[in-house]
Design a protein around this motif. Sequence first.
Motif, mmCIF file in Angstrom:
data_model
loop_
_atom_site.group_PDB
_atom_site.id
_atom_site.type_symbol
_atom_site.label_atom_id
_atom_site.label_comp_id
_atom_site.label_asym_id
_atom_site.label_seq_id
_atom_site.Cartn_x
_atom_site.Cartn_y
_atom_site.Cartn_z
ATOM 1 N N PRO A 189 -9.403 5.029 4.865
ATOM 2 C CA PRO A 189 -7.961 4.992 4.631
ATOM 3 C C PRO A 189 -7.550 6.014 3.566
ATOM 4 C CG PRO A 189 -9.024 3.200 3.472
ATOM 5 C CD PRO A 189 -10.100 3.878 4.245
ATOM 6 N N TYR A 190 -6.275 6.366 3.582
ATOM 7 C CA TYR A 190 -5.755 7.341 2.621
ATOM 8 C C TYR A 190 -4.307 6.979 2.332
ATOM 9 C CZ TYR A 190 -5.575 11.867 0.228
ATOM 10 O OH TYR A 190 -5.509 12.856 -0.727
ATOM 11 N N THR A 191 -3.940 7.014 1.069
ATOM 12 C CA THR A 191 -2.610 6.543 0.658
ATOM 13 C C THR A 191 -1.893 7.571 -0.200
ATOM 14 O OG1 THR A 191 -3.433 4.257 0.657
ATOM 15 C CG2 THR A 191 -1.351 4.673 -0.477
ATOM 16 N N TRP A 192 -0.624 7.800 0.140
ATOM 17 C CA TRP A 192 0.282 8.616 -0.678
ATOM 18 C C TRP A 192 1.332 7.698 -1.281
ATOM 19 C CZ3 TRP A 192 0.156 14.064 -1.115
ATOM 20 C CH2 TRP A 192 -0.723 14.726 -0.247
ATOM 21 N N VAL A 193 1.666 7.947 -2.539
ATOM 22 C CA VAL A 193 2.783 7.267 -3.192
ATOM 23 C C VAL A 193 3.751 8.346 -3.648
ATOM 24 C CG1 VAL A 193 3.511 5.721 -5.029
ATOM 25 C CG2 VAL A 193 1.281 5.381 -3.923
ATOM 26 N N ILE A 194 4.961 8.288 -3.148
ATOM 27 C CA ILE A 194 5.988 9.294 -3.432
ATOM 28 C C ILE A 194 7.079 8.667 -4.273
ATOM 29 C CG2 ILE A 194 7.515 11.016 -2.406
ATOM 30 C CD1 ILE A 194 4.574 11.300 -1.596
ATOM 31 N N ARG A 236 8.331 13.501 -5.359
ATOM 32 C CA ARG A 236 7.130 14.035 -5.987
ATOM 33 C C ARG A 236 5.971 13.065 -5.780
ATOM 34 N NH1 ARG A 236 11.238 14.519 -9.685
ATOM 35 N NH2 ARG A 236 10.461 12.670 -10.753
ATOM 36 N N VAL A 237 4.762 13.601 -5.788
ATOM 37 C CA VAL A 237 3.572 12.798 -5.535
ATOM 38 C C VAL A 237 3.225 12.011 -6.796
ATOM 39 C CG1 VAL A 237 1.148 12.815 -4.855
ATOM 40 C CG2 VAL A 237 2.734 14.491 -3.866
ATOM 41 N N ALA A 238 3.427 10.694 -6.718
ATOM 42 C CA ALA A 238 3.106 9.826 -7.856
ATOM 43 C C ALA A 238 1.648 9.399 -7.827
ATOM 44 C CB ALA A 238 4.010 8.599 -7.855
ATOM 45 N N ALA A 239 1.034 9.411 -6.635
ATOM 46 C CA ALA A 239 -0.387 9.065 -6.512
ATOM 47 C C ALA A 239 -0.857 9.432 -5.119
ATOM 48 C CB ALA A 239 -0.619 7.580 -6.772
ATOM 49 N N ARG A 240 -2.141 9.766 -5.017
ATOM 50 C CA ARG A 240 -2.798 9.944 -3.722
ATOM 51 C C ARG A 240 -4.218 9.412 -3.886
ATOM 52 N NH1 ARG A 240 -2.733 16.344 -2.587
ATOM 53 N NH2 ARG A 240 -4.050 15.655 -0.869
ATOM 54 N N ILE A 241 -4.587 8.496 -2.995
ATOM 55 C CA ILE A 241 -5.828 7.746 -3.190
ATOM 56 C C ILE A 241 -6.679 7.785 -1.923
ATOM 57 C CG2 ILE A 241 -6.826 5.495 -3.781
ATOM 58 C CD1 ILE A 241 -3.209 5.978 -4.520
ATOM 59 N N SER A 264 -7.504 -0.123 -8.122
ATOM 60 C CA SER A 264 -6.109 -0.376 -8.461
ATOM 61 C C SER A 264 -5.311 0.924 -8.373
ATOM 62 C CB SER A 264 -6.009 -0.954 -9.876
ATOM 63 O OG SER A 264 -6.725 -2.157 -9.976
ATOM 64 N N LEU A 265 -4.040 0.780 -8.085
ATOM 65 C CA LEU A 265 -3.156 1.930 -7.997
ATOM 66 C C LEU A 265 -2.770 2.397 -9.398
ATOM 67 C CD1 LEU A 265 -1.376 3.826 -6.282
ATOM 68 C CD2 LEU A 265 0.397 2.052 -6.365
ATOM 69 N N ARG A 266 -2.941 3.682 -9.653
ATOM 70 C CA ARG A 266 -2.534 4.280 -10.928
ATOM 71 C C ARG A 266 -1.643 5.477 -10.654
ATOM 72 N NH1 ARG A 266 -8.038 4.191 -14.690
ATOM 73 N NH2 ARG A 266 -8.360 1.911 -14.610
ATOM 74 N N LEU A 267 -0.557 5.567 -11.383
ATOM 75 C CA LEU A 267 0.414 6.635 -11.166
ATOM 76 C C LEU A 267 0.086 7.862 -12.003
ATOM 77 C CD1 LEU A 267 3.743 4.584 -11.245
ATOM 78 C CD2 LEU A 267 2.323 5.149 -9.249
ATOM 79 N N THR A 268 0.354 9.019 -11.436
ATOM 80 C CA THR A 268 0.288 10.271 -12.191
ATOM 81 C C THR A 268 1.493 10.335 -13.120
ATOM 82 O OG1 THR A 268 -0.778 11.392 -10.335
ATOM 83 C CG2 THR A 268 0.286 12.789 -11.987
ATOM 84 N N MET A 326 8.234 5.492 -2.172
ATOM 85 C CA MET A 326 7.644 5.216 -0.874
ATOM 86 C C MET A 326 6.122 5.178 -0.945
ATOM 87 S SD MET A 326 7.787 7.620 2.533
ATOM 88 C CE MET A 326 9.487 7.996 2.163
ATOM 89 N N ILE A 327 5.537 4.266 -0.178
ATOM 90 C CA ILE A 327 4.097 4.217 0.040
ATOM 91 C C ILE A 327 3.834 4.606 1.486
ATOM 92 C CG2 ILE A 327 2.053 2.742 0.153
ATOM 93 C CD1 ILE A 327 3.373 0.943 -1.943
ATOM 94 N N VAL A 328 2.980 5.588 1.695
ATOM 95 C CA VAL A 328 2.540 5.979 3.040
ATOM 96 C C VAL A 328 1.038 5.726 3.105
ATOM 97 C CG1 VAL A 328 2.342 7.835 4.733
ATOM 98 C CG2 VAL A 328 4.353 7.721 3.229
ATOM 99 N N HIS A 329 0.663 4.751 3.906
ATOM 100 C CA HIS A 329 -0.749 4.331 3.977
ATOM 101 C C HIS A 329 -1.309 4.676 5.357
ATOM 102 C CE1 HIS A 329 -4.363 2.080 3.133
ATOM 103 N NE2 HIS A 329 -4.157 1.284 4.161
ATOM 104 N N TYR A 330 -2.212 5.654 5.422
ATOM 105 C CA TYR A 330 -2.898 5.991 6.672
ATOM 106 C C TYR A 330 -4.002 4.959 6.915
ATOM 107 C CZ TYR A 330 -0.607 10.564 6.937
ATOM 108 O OH TYR A 330 0.313 11.576 7.050
#
Length: 233
Positions: A150-155, A160-165, A40-44, A75-79
């Motif tokens: 896969p690799y995901t950034w949440v901005i 600011r980086v809210a999550a990186r998974i 699950s996605l969790r925010l910093t 924003m979600i950036v999903h590689y």
Amino acid sequence: MTAVRRVLPALFLVAALGVSALAWRSQLVPVMRERLEPRSLRLTPATERAAIEFDVVLPVVPVGERRLHSRGRPMIVHYWAPWERNGRAQIQALDSLLASSDASGIEAVVVCGDPFPTVARFIGRHHIRVPVVLDGARALRGQLPCPLLPYTWVIDAGGRVAARIEGEIDWLAPETRRALRELAAEGPESGGAERDRTVDLLTASQALSQLSYSPTSTCGVRAVGWPVANAEL
């Protein structure tokens, strides 16, 4: 001497192939090999987030361009790659999430380094609506790293980086949906240092000048379904 002349072209060919193979290998992105369950996605916490800067324009599948930058809306950036394990399930789940009210106010983009024909066939066959951009030249990865797939950034809206998974995400989990609702509800400066608005004011001023003095002007619009040229995140 004649034998040497015959061997030299073969040696040059082998050397050229070796250099090409090394160059091709250097463009590859490692794939997550551990068979971990989607998380699950969790925010910093907002007060612990680090700022990040990126600003690129990438081609969109099937047509157009899209500007990706770190300031504005969450924003979600999903590689991603279509051949990765569970790649189809991951992008379809993300696509479903973005069509729900839980992701209202969240921009998202899937970034792929594969050739256009391969990605275009996949997107068309599975009716994917989330914008997919191509980064074969590593323009975005140079600013927003992708150590593996896969690799995901949440901005967040403040850049600011809210999550990186690393690895797969359970996009439809209740915790993921709740995290995105919280992210969308945050203000641009939530928990962070006050941001200098000078750049924003200059950008707005330039945009107004172009609209005022240009005989014709066009602006990017993101239609429902497929993105069109020059849409911005």
